[in-house]
Design an enzyme around this catalytic site. Structure first.
Site, mmCIF file in Angstrom:
data_model
loop_
_atom_site.group_PDB
_atom_site.id
_atom_site.type_symbol
_atom_site.label_atom_id
_atom_site.label_comp_id
_atom_site.label_asym_id
_atom_site.label_seq_id
_atom_site.Cartn_x
_atom_site.Cartn_y
_atom_site.Cartn_z
ATOM 1 N N LYS A 231 48.512 -51.942 41.594
ATOM 2 C CA LYS A 231 47.686 -53.358 42.072
ATOM 3 C C LYS A 231 49.029 -54.128 42.594
ATOM 4 C CE LYS A 231 44.706 -56.267 43.055
ATOM 5 N NZ LYS A 231 43.646 -55.993 44.128
ATOM 6 N N ASP A 355 42.418 -45.297 33.196
ATOM 7 C CA ASP A 355 41.357 -45.193 32.422
ATOM 8 C C ASP A 355 40.211 -45.436 32.983
ATOM 9 O OD1 ASP A 355 39.604 -45.100 30.086
ATOM 10 O OD2 ASP A 355 40.779 -46.892 29.310
#
Ligand code: NAP
Length: 468
Positions: A231, A355
Site C-alpha cells: 500500500k 494475513d
C-alpha cells in the site's frame, strides 16, 4: 539436550541443515504441538493420516517418531507458562515441526503465542498455498483458476507489537517525545489526546529476505510471476519501501532469471520496432512523459536505457521465458485475485496484508477448514507447519471441524522434507474424500447431496481414498 517434561523418543534422529541443504534421516523425530480448542480433535485425525501415508509410501523403511512439545493451555497447566522455553529449545534442536492452533489469551498482556513462536525462531516466511481441489465447494465461478502461494513476511510490520495503549503513562511519555521532536508530524494526529499509538517497523533486511525467498521458491518450482503486494501509495516509507526493496533484490540477486513488468514493456516495444529511440520508448511506457519535469524525464530515460542494456539476455522475446516480477496495490489485489485469478501466482506480502489476503483467498477454495501454512526460515531450515485458522473454540471436542488445514500443512511439511510420495498420498486421499462428497460440516453445508462426516471420520475417509 535434556528436557524437563518433553519426552524425546528413544528411536529416530533429528533433521539438520548442512551447507544450506536439509538432511532428513529415514527415522525422524518430529516435534508437534497438539493445539487448543478444536486442535485436539484435529490433531488426532491428522496424525493418523500422516502415519498411514508414511506407512503406505515406505512400508516401515521411513517413519515419523512424534514428540509432543507444549504451548498454549496444555503448557499453562503443565508449566504455568503459555510458551515454556523448552518448547523453543526443542524446535531449535529438531528444526522441523508441526502445530495445531493456539489460543491467544486475551488481556493479561500476553502477545499471541503464534507470533511469539515465529519471532523467537526467526521464521520469517509465512508460506500459504491457495490451491483448488476438484469438487471443493466455492463461491466463485472458476475456482480451478486459483493456484497461488502467499509469501507473507512474518516478523515485522505492526505485528512487531510496538504499541502504546491510550491512558497509560507510556502512551503519555511517547507522545511527549514525539511532540517535542517531530512537532509537525505530531499535528497530523486528528485526536492526539485520546489516541492509542502503534509503530510499524519495516526494514530493508526483513523485506529483502522475504522477497528473495519468494523469488527463489518461484524459480525452483517453475512458477511464472511474483507480485509484490503493498500500500505504498499511502505508506511510502514502509509499504512503498517494501516494493522498492523487492524490485532491488530481484534485480541484484536474480538478474538473469527475472524481468520486471516495466522492463517487459520496454523490451517488448523494442522487439516490435527495432528502430525505436530511447525517448520514443520512454513516451510509450509513460504517456505523460511530455508533461513531466526534466529530472523525472531523465529518470524514465535512464530506466529505458537500463532495460535495453539487458538485450543480450532478455531481448528478442527472451524476456517472455523469465520470471515476471510485478507489483500491485494491497486494496485492488483483493478484487483482482477473484476477478482475474489466473494472473496471480506467487504473492510476496508484508505481514498484515498477507494475513488478510490469505484468509480472503481461502474462501475461494473451500474456506478456513482447508487452508494450510508454514512458517519457515530458509537459511537455517527451521520450519513449523500450521493451519491458517484459529482454535474455533465453539466447536472444541465435538469431533466436528475439518482437519483439512492441518493435514494439508502436513502435506507441505512432507514435501519440504523431500518425502514427496507421502505428500502425494495425502493429496490423493483428500481429493478422493472430497470428490466422493464425504466431508465435514463446513463443506457439507455448501454441497448438494454430500454425506456429513465427523472430524475423525474425514480422517478415515482420506486414508481409505489413498488406495483409489
Ligand atoms: P478461528 O478459530 O479461525 O475460527 C473462525 C471460524 O472459521 C470458525 O467459527 C469456523 O467458521 C471457521 N473455521 C475455523 N477452523 C475451522 C476448521 N478446522 N474447520 C471448519 N471451519 C473452521 O477464529 P477465531 O474464532 O476468531 O479465533 C479463535 C482463537 O484462535 C483465538 O484465540 C485466536 O487468537 C486464535 N487464533 C490462532 C491462530 C493460530 O494458532 N495460528 C490463528 C488465528 C486465530 P464457521 O463457524 O462459519 O463454520
Amino acid at each position: 539436550m535434556g528436557y524437563e517434561k518433553i519426552k524425546v523418543p528413544a528411536e529416530g534422529e533429528k533433521i539438520t541443515m548442512v551447507d544450506g541443504k536439509l538432511q532428513v534421516p529415514d527415522q525422524v523425530i518430529m516435534p508437534f504441538i497438539e493445539g487448543d480448542g478444536t486442535g485436539r480433535d484435529i490433531w488426532k485425525a491428522s496424525v493418523r493420516v500422516f502415519d498411514a501415508a508414511v506407512e503406505k509410501a515406505y512400508g516401515g523403511k521411513r517413519k515419523i517418531h512424534w514428540m509432543e512439545v507444549y504451548a498454549g493451555e496444555k503448557a499453562f497447566k503443565l508449566f504455568n507458562d503459555w510458551l515454556p522455553s523448552e518448547t523453543i529449545d526443542a524446535f531449535n534442536e529438531f528444526l522441523v515441526g508441526i502445530k495445531g492452533p493456539l489460543t491467544t489469551p486475551i488481556g493479561g498482556g500476553i502477545t499471541s503465542l503464534n507470533v511469539a513462536l515465529r519471532k523467537l525462531l526467526d521464521l520469517y516466511v509465512c508460506q500459504r498455498p491457495v490451491v483448488y481441489l476438484e469438487g471443493t465447494p466455492s463461491p466463485v465461478k472458476h475456482p480451478e483458476y486459483v493456484d497461488m502461494v502467499i509469501f507473507r513476511e512474518n516478523t515485522e510490520d505492526i505485528y512487531a507489537g510496538i504499541e502504546f495503549e491510550y491512558g497509560t503513562e507510556d502512551n503519555k511519555k511517547f507522545k511527549e517525545l514525539f511532540k517535542e521532536n517531530f512537532p509537525e508530524r505530531y499535528k497530523r494526529m486528528r485526536f492526539p489526546d485520546t489516541a492509542g499509538i502503534g509503530i510499524k517497523p519495516v526494514s530493508e533486511e526483513g523485506s529483502k529476505r522475504l522477497v528473495h525467498a519468494a523469488i527463489q521458491w518461484a524459480l525452483d518450482n517453475g512458477r511464472h510471476t511474483v507480485s509484490l503486494v503493498h500500500k505504498g501509495n499511502i505508506m511510502k516509507y514502509t509499504e512503498g519501501a517494501f516494493r522498492l526493496w523487492g524490485y532491488e533484490v530481484a534485480k541484484t540477486d536474480f538478474r538473469n532469471e527475472i524481468v520486471t513488468e516495466r522492463e517487459t514493456w520496454i523490451l517488448g516495444n523494442k522487439d516490435k520496432n527495432p528502430d525505436l529511440t530511447v525517448e520514443e520508448n520512454a513516451k510509450m511506457i509513460d504517456p505523460g512523459f511530455d508533461m513531466m519535469a526534466p529530472d523525472k524525464q531523465a529518470e524514465i530515460v535512464a530506466e529505458v536505457e537500463e532495460a535495453l542494456a539487458l538485450w543480450e539476455t532478455h531481448g528478442n522475446g527472451q524476456w517472455k521465458s523469465k520470471l515476471l516480477i510485478k507489483d500491485t496495490i494491497a486494496d485492488i489485489v483483493f478484487q483482482q485475485t477473484i476477478t482475474r485469478a489466473k494472473e496471480f501466482d506467487v504473492l510476496a506480502t508484508m505481514n498484515l496484508n498477507g494475513d488478510f489476503l490469505s484468509d480472503a483467498l481461502a474462501a475461494q477454495i473451500g474456506g478456513m477448514g482447508i487452508a494450510p501454512g508454514a512458517n519457515i526460515n530458509y537459511e537455517t531450515g527451521a520450519a513449523i507447519f500450521e493451519a491458517t485458522h484459529g482454535t474455533a473454540p465453539k466447536y472444541a471436542d465435538l469431533d466436528k471441524v475439518n482437519p483439512g488445514s492441518v493435514i494439508l500443512s502436513g502435506e507441505m511439511m512432507f514435501r519440504y522434507m523431500g518425502w514427496d510420495e507421502v505428500a502425494d498420498l495425502i493429496l490423493k486421499g483428500m481429493s478422493g474424500a472430497i470428490s466422493a462428497k464425504t466431508v465435514t460440516y463446513d463443506f457439507e453445508r455448501l454441497m448438494d447431496g454430500a454425506t456429513l462426516l465427523k472430524c475423525s471420520e474425514f480422517g478415515d475417509a482420506i486414508i481409505e481414498h489413498m488406495d483409489d
